[in-house]
Design a protein around this motif. Structure first.
Motif, PDB file in Angstrom:
ATOM      1  N   SER A 134       0.823  -1.206   0.000  1.00 28.78           N
ATOM      2  CA  SER A 134       0.000   0.000   0.000  1.00 28.78           C
ATOM      3  C   SER A 134       0.856   1.253   0.000  1.00 28.78           C
ATOM      4  O   SER A 134       0.338   2.368   0.062  1.00 28.78           O
ATOM      5  N   TYR A 135       2.160   1.064  -0.102  1.00 28.51           N
ATOM      6  CA  TYR A 135       3.083   2.190  -0.011  1.00 28.51           C
ATOM      7  C   TYR A 135       4.373   1.805  -0.722  1.00 28.51           C
ATOM      8  O   TYR A 135       4.762   0.640  -0.736  1.00 28.51           O
ATOM      9  N   THR A 170      -5.109   2.251  -8.026  1.00 31.01           N
ATOM     10  CA  THR A 170      -5.365   3.429  -7.196  1.00 31.01           C
ATOM     11  C   THR A 170      -6.625   3.205  -6.373  1.00 31.01           C
ATOM     12  O   THR A 170      -7.626   2.706  -6.881  1.00 31.01           O
ATOM     13  N   PRO A 186       0.403   4.321   6.038  1.00 34.13           N
ATOM     14  CA  PRO A 186       0.236   5.140   4.821  1.00 34.13           C
ATOM     15  C   PRO A 186      -1.120   5.813   4.724  1.00 34.13           C
ATOM     16  O   PRO A 186      -1.221   6.979   4.346  1.00 34.13           O
ATOM     17  N   TYR A 187      -2.188   5.103   5.081  1.00 33.88           N
ATOM     18  CA  TYR A 187      -3.517   5.692   5.034  1.00 33.88           C
ATOM     19  C   TYR A 187      -3.684   6.709   6.167  1.00 33.88           C
ATOM     20  O   TYR A 187      -4.349   7.735   6.015  1.00 33.88           O
ATOM     21  N   ILE A 223      -2.387  10.115   5.268  1.00 37.68           N
ATOM     22  CA  ILE A 223      -3.306  10.905   4.439  1.00 37.68           C
ATOM     23  C   ILE A 223      -4.286  11.655   5.330  1.00 37.68           C
ATOM     24  O   ILE A 223      -4.511  12.859   5.160  1.00 37.68           O
ATOM     25  N   ASP A 239      -9.702   2.040   3.761  1.00 41.48           N
ATOM     26  CA  ASP A 239      -9.500   2.017   2.309  1.00 41.48           C
ATOM     27  C   ASP A 239     -10.642   1.292   1.611  1.00 41.48           C
ATOM     28  O   ASP A 239     -11.292   0.402   2.181  1.00 41.48           O
ATOM     29  N   THR A 252      -8.541  11.828  -1.216  1.00 41.95           N
ATOM     30  CA  THR A 252      -7.860  10.833  -0.371  1.00 41.95           C
ATOM     31  C   THR A 252      -7.242   9.707  -1.200  1.00 41.95           C
ATOM     32  O   THR A 252      -6.993   8.617  -0.681  1.00 41.95           O
ATOM     33  N   SER A 253      -7.003   9.947  -2.462  1.00 41.68           N
ATOM     34  CA  SER A 253      -6.488   8.883  -3.333  1.00 41.68           C
ATOM     35  C   SER A 253      -5.108   8.424  -2.889  1.00 41.68           C
ATOM     36  O   SER A 253      -4.292   9.200  -2.378  1.00 41.68           O
ATOM     37  N   PHE A 254      -4.838   7.149  -3.110  1.00 39.75           N
ATOM     38  CA  PHE A 254      -3.515   6.584  -2.827  1.00 39.75           C
ATOM     39  C   PHE A 254      -3.198   5.534  -3.877  1.00 39.75           C
ATOM     40  O   PHE A 254      -4.096   4.983  -4.523  1.00 39.75           O
ATOM     41  N   GLN A 255      -1.925   5.243  -4.060  1.00 37.82           N
ATOM     42  CA  GLN A 255      -1.468   4.274  -5.046  1.00 37.82           C
ATOM     43  C   GLN A 255      -0.984   3.011  -4.347  1.00 37.82           C
ATOM     44  O   GLN A 255      -0.265   3.083  -3.344  1.00 37.82           O
ATOM     45  N   THR A 256      -1.385   1.860  -4.850  1.00 37.59           N
ATOM     46  CA  THR A 256      -0.839   0.591  -4.359  1.00 37.59           C
ATOM     47  C   THR A 256       0.185   0.071  -5.360  1.00 37.59           C
ATOM     48  O   THR A 256       0.193   0.464  -6.526  1.00 37.59           O
TER      49      THR A 256
END
Length: 302
Positions: free
Chosen positions: A148-149, A163, A200-201, A204, A242, A263-267
């Motif tokens: 997740s990071y 994403t 990671p979350y 954010i 998530d 709140t988007s994040f990349q895996t």
């Protein structure tokens, strides 16, 4: 030197005893088989077959050749069997690691698809923490780590997986459960379950809270999403989690509410730089990408 195609034709004539039978067996025309045999016998300078009682039988002087052809054909059959076994995943295994947020729902979806494609493949799934990923890969405990990071390490390669977003979750009977969306200011009114600020979350959410001047208050911390969701379901509090973790959650269990702020994040999937992944690991990544990019939970109003 005989080609594999010539070996195939000669053996077809041996088995069927006729040009017509060989042509049917190979699904080609009779004239083609006849021309190939004439060319082959001319090239070798020997007869391979003689006609006896209306059938083609091996010529006496070519007996040794036919023994070798049978050996070659058996080896081709063995090769095809090995390829077929490999295509089904027979006697091979795939070991990989995943952080819990991807492992809880997305990995099982991908595994089901893998079972259909490779029914005999052995799978070993390790649940790992982010900080364990380096040792996991460098000590060759698994081929791939689903993350997740993204970490910075000279011996590891991180490639984008999918994403995701964060969403707000409550019990169905909570006062916020029917909200079409929620802002950080509204979330800040409630004590939160999870997420650790160092996650990671969590980073954010900490950033969002700080930017809007709110304290990130988490009186209950739980590392794993399954525990967080179970606590929320029992009205122990509300949480931000998530989208991948809540992909299979029905509205009867939890209310999943979009967060208005970004709140988007990349895996990622991580591998060792000095090795290539197997075709099975590649298929796993393909299935994960399909599942994670088409998940209804990416539209949190689902």
């Amino acid at each position: 030197m005989l080609t594999l195609r010539q070996v195939e034709v000669v053996r077809a004539i041996m088995v069927s005893g006729s040009i017509a039978g060989a042509a049917r067996h190979l699904n080609v025309s009779q004239p083609g088989i006849s021309r190939l045999m004439k060319h082959l016998e001319t090239s070798l300078g020997i007869r391979l077959f003689v006609r006896r009682g209306g059938r083609y039988v091996p010529a006496e002087e070519a007996r040794a050749v036919f023994e070798q052809i049978n050996d070659v054909h058996r080896k081709i059959d063995d090769l095809q069997l090995a390829i077929d076994r490999l295509a089904r995943g027979k006697d091979v295994g795939l070991q990989f690691g995943s952080v819990p947020s991807i492992a809880n729902v997305m990995v099982p979806r991908a595994v089901v698809a893998m079972q259909k494609r490779y029914p005999d493949l052995r799978l070993n799934i390790d649940i790992i923490k982010i900080e364990e990923a380096v040792d996991y890969l460098m000590l060759a405990r698994g081929e791939v780590a689903l993350m997740s990071y993204r970490l910075d390490h000279p011996s590891l390669v991180f490639e984008p997986l999918a994403t995701g977003k964060l969403v707000f979750i409550t019990a169905p009977d909570h006062e916020a459960a029917r909200m079409p969306s929620i802002s950080v200011a509204q979330i800040a009114r409630y004590p939160l379950i999870g997420i650790d600020p160092n996650d990671p979350y969590g980073r954010i959410m900490v950033s969002l809270f700080e930017r809007h001047g709110f304290e990130y208050n988490i009186p209950i911390r739980a590392r794993f999403g399954t525990t967080v969701m179970s606590l929320v379901e029992r009205n122990a509090g509300v949480a931000v989690i998530d989208t991948f973790s809540v992909a299979d959650i029905g509205s009867g269990r939890l209310a999943v509410i979009p967060i208005e702020e970004e709140t988007s994040f990349q895996t990622y999937f991580a591998t060792r730089r000095d090795s290539s992944i197997s075709s099975f690991a590649g298929s796993l990544i393909q299935e994960l990408k399909k599942s994670m990019t088409s998940s209804p939970a990416l539209d949190p109003q689902h």
